[in-house]
Design a protein around this motif. Structure first.
Motif, short mmCIF file in Angstrom:
data_model
loop_
_atom_site.label_atom_id
_atom_site.label_comp_id
_atom_site.label_asym_id
_atom_site.label_seq_id
_atom_site.Cartn_x
_atom_site.Cartn_y
_atom_site.Cartn_z
N ALA A 268 -16.24 13.58 -12.14
CA ALA A 268 -15.75 13.13 -13.45
C ALA A 268 -15.34 11.67 -13.44
CB ALA A 268 -14.57 14.01 -13.87
N HIS A 269 -14.78 11.22 -12.32
CA HIS A 269 -14.29 9.84 -12.25
C HIS A 269 -14.52 9.32 -10.83
CE1 HIS A 269 -12.16 6.24 -13.05
NE2 HIS A 269 -11.00 6.61 -12.54
N ILE A 270 -15.48 8.41 -10.66
CA ILE A 270 -15.82 7.87 -9.35
C ILE A 270 -14.89 6.69 -9.05
CG2 ILE A 270 -17.61 6.78 -7.95
CD1 ILE A 270 -19.68 8.19 -9.72
N VAL A 271 -14.11 6.82 -7.99
CA VAL A 271 -13.21 5.74 -7.59
C VAL A 271 -13.34 5.51 -6.08
CG1 VAL A 271 -11.50 6.05 -9.41
CG2 VAL A 271 -11.31 7.37 -7.31
N PRO A 272 -13.24 4.26 -5.64
CA PRO A 272 -13.24 3.98 -4.20
C PRO A 272 -11.85 4.18 -3.61
CG PRO A 272 -13.14 1.93 -5.43
CD PRO A 272 -13.22 3.03 -6.45
N TRP A 274 -8.15 3.05 -2.15
CA TRP A 274 -7.16 2.23 -2.86
C TRP A 274 -7.30 0.74 -2.55
CZ3 TRP A 274 -3.80 -1.01 -0.42
CH2 TRP A 274 -3.60 -0.83 0.96
N TYR A 275 -7.73 0.40 -1.33
CA TYR A 275 -7.80 -1.02 -0.98
C TYR A 275 -8.99 -1.73 -1.61
CZ TYR A 275 -9.97 1.76 2.80
OH TYR A 275 -10.67 2.71 3.51
N PHE A 276 -9.91 -0.98 -2.21
CA PHE A 276 -11.02 -1.59 -2.94
C PHE A 276 -10.74 -1.70 -4.44
CE2 PHE A 276 -13.85 0.51 0.44
CZ PHE A 276 -13.76 -0.60 1.26
N LEU A 277 -9.69 -1.05 -4.92
CA LEU A 277 -9.49 -0.91 -6.36
C LEU A 277 -9.36 -2.25 -7.11
CD1 LEU A 277 -7.15 2.22 -6.54
CD2 LEU A 277 -9.57 2.07 -7.12
N TYR A 334 -2.42 -8.86 -9.15
CA TYR A 334 -3.31 -8.18 -8.20
C TYR A 334 -2.97 -6.69 -8.10
CZ TYR A 334 -6.35 -7.79 -4.11
OH TYR A 334 -7.37 -7.43 -3.25
N LEU A 335 -1.67 -6.37 -8.09
CA LEU A 335 -1.26 -4.96 -8.08
C LEU A 335 -1.73 -4.26 -9.36
CD1 LEU A 335 2.42 -5.13 -6.73
CD2 LEU A 335 0.32 -4.61 -5.47
N LEU A 336 -1.64 -4.96 -10.48
CA LEU A 336 -2.09 -4.39 -11.74
C LEU A 336 -3.59 -4.16 -11.73
CD1 LEU A 336 -1.19 -3.48 -14.54
CD2 LEU A 336 -1.46 -5.84 -15.34
N LEU A 337 -4.34 -5.07 -11.11
CA LEU A 337 -5.78 -4.87 -10.97
C LEU A 337 -6.07 -3.61 -10.16
CD1 LEU A 337 -7.27 -8.44 -10.28
CD2 LEU A 337 -7.94 -6.88 -12.12
N GLY A 338 -5.28 -3.38 -9.12
CA GLY A 338 -5.46 -2.17 -8.32
C GLY A 338 -5.22 -0.91 -9.13
N TRP A 339 -4.21 -0.94 -9.98
CA TRP A 339 -3.93 0.22 -10.85
C TRP A 339 -5.06 0.42 -11.86
CZ3 TRP A 339 -2.43 0.26 -16.21
CH2 TRP A 339 -2.07 1.54 -16.68
N ILE A 340 -5.54 -0.67 -12.45
CA ILE A 340 -6.63 -0.59 -13.43
C ILE A 340 -7.89 -0.03 -12.79
CG2 ILE A 340 -8.21 -1.99 -14.84
CD1 ILE A 340 -5.51 -1.55 -16.14
N GLY A 342 -8.26 2.22 -10.71
CA GLY A 342 -8.21 3.68 -10.58
C GLY A 342 -8.19 4.41 -11.90
N GLN A 343 -8.24 3.67 -13.03
CA GLN A 343 -8.18 4.29 -14.35
C GLN A 343 -9.58 4.46 -14.95
OE1 GLN A 343 -5.19 5.43 -15.35
NE2 GLN A 343 -4.51 4.60 -13.37
#
Length: 405
Positions: A268-272, A274-277, A334-340, A342-343
């Protein structure tokens, strides 16, 4: 008593690990370089043992991982240490990079040290990505499919590159074999690059908290003073590391990777991992595939070329209030980019990701050079005062050295 020649290997190692003089004002943030080396050693050792039982075949890979976990003596420990070790490795390296950005460790004469460090980071990303594919779970398979397909955005030869990466016309057995071989090889290249990184660092000496020329600073031997600090940092690091391994080993993983790879069922949701997010969010911020790939590559390349177009009178952000504010904005961005990353790809996450991506590149291309221009104007307006202070400081140093001699 045996006399060791100055150019012998033992003498070089002794000078590197014992008599190497380090600025006395560096903090525990400088521990993360040695911690990164320890993480690399852990990954190589555990990876060698895991490779003894892993089968790089699409029909056997998932089963072989389960065999390691259930049947091999302490196989579960090796696998969890290796998997969580990758996360801890990236965590340590991220702190190391942000420390360098804050204290200006990329300025002259350390451009080569910084450049090798960025190349190490890029090779880490490639190694970790290929390692993520090896368990051959659902997320592994589809992450490999999505990421390798990005090469198709290259004009004219894109599809040929994808087929070359796959070893065929789809992600299959040839792909898995190639990724396993390169994943085993790259850590040894990382060791060589880390050695070059360390040699170059010892040529130009370590940076320090206040960012001044190290010849004007009080120095102390690396051993025993900073060895003690490194050991203390290692103990704290191992407490966090083994908490993950023993109490919450799947905290940073994805549950879909415990399902065997199925080309007919898309998650349903492809995510790498956390360190690639953050980089995944940058990739998704542009609807066009080629544009996303360009930004993804540019996010790494800009770190590599930054020392050649970003300048400053003072390296450390400690004495640059505007730079300090922008640095922390960049850090939280950069932290916000990591959260985005994963969304889901939907409103408002896409729009937030685009704003964060814009700030990421503007920080290096516009804000850092603009701050330098502001500072140049300030220094020019106060030139007489600065020159007087320099003379007083140099006079003080001469008096101090005379008394010391």
């Amino acid at each position: 008593m045996r006399i060791v020649k100055k150019n012998s290997l033992f003498s070089s190692l002794y000078q590197t690990a014992v008599t190497y003089m380090v600025p006395s004002n560096i903090t525990y943030l400088w521990n993360f370089g040695s911690l990164a080396g320890i993480c690399l050693i852990i990954q190589i050792i555990t990876g060698i043992f895991l490779a003894m039982h892993y089968a790089s075949n699409v029909d056997l890979a998932f089963i072989s991982v389960e065999h390691i976990m259930r049947d091999v003596n302490y196989g579960w420990l090796m696998r969890y240490v290796h998997a969580n070790g990758a996360s801890m490795f990236f965590l340590v390296v991220y702190v190391h990079i942000f420390r360098g950005l804050y204290y200006g460790s990329y300025f002259y004469p350390r451009q080569a040290v910084w450049g090798i460090g960025v190349i190490i980071f890029l090779l880490m990303i490639l190694t970790a990505f290929m390692g993520y594919v090896l368990p051959w779970g659902q997320m592994s398979f589809w992450a490999a499919t999505v990421i390798t397909n990005l090469a198709s955005a290259v004009p004219v030869i894109g599809n040929d590159i994808v087929c070359w990466l796959w070893g065929g016309f789809s992600v299959d057995n040839a792909t898995l074999n190639r990724f396993f071989s390169l994943h085993y090889l790259f850590p040894f290249i990382l060791v060589a690059l880390a050695g070059i990184h360390l040699i170059l660092l010892h040529e130009v000496k370590s940076n320090n908290v206040i960012g001044t020329n190290t010849q004007f600073l009080d120095k102390i031997p690396f051993t025993p003073y900073f060895v003690i600090k490194d050991i203390f940092g290692l103990v704290i690091f191992l407490i966090l590391f083994f908490y993950l391994v023993y109490f919450d080993p799947n905290l940073l993983g994805h549950s879909d990777n415990y399902i065997p790879a199925n080309p007919l069922v898309t998650p349903a949701h492809i995510v790498p991992e956390w360190y690639f997010l953050p980089f995944y969010a940058i990739l998704r911020s542009v609807p066009d595939k080629l544009g996303g790939v360009i930004l993804l590559v540019g996010a790494i390349v800009i770190l590599l070329v930054m020392p050649f177009f970003v300048k400053a009178q003072i390296r450390s952000s400690q004495f640059r209030p505007i730079k300090k504010i922008l640095f922390w904005l960049f850090f939280f961005n950069y932290l916000l980019l990591g959260w985005i990353g994963g969304q889901p790809v939907e409103f408002p996450f896409v729009e937030i990701g685009q704003l964060c991506t814009s700030f990421y590149f503007l920080y290096f291309i516009f804000f850092l050079p603009f701050i330098y221009i502001l500072e140049i104007n300030f220094w020019n307006e106060n030139k007489i005062t600065i020159n007087n202070n320099d003379k007083k400081f140099n006079s003080f140093l001469r008096q101090y050295n005379n008394k010391k001699n």
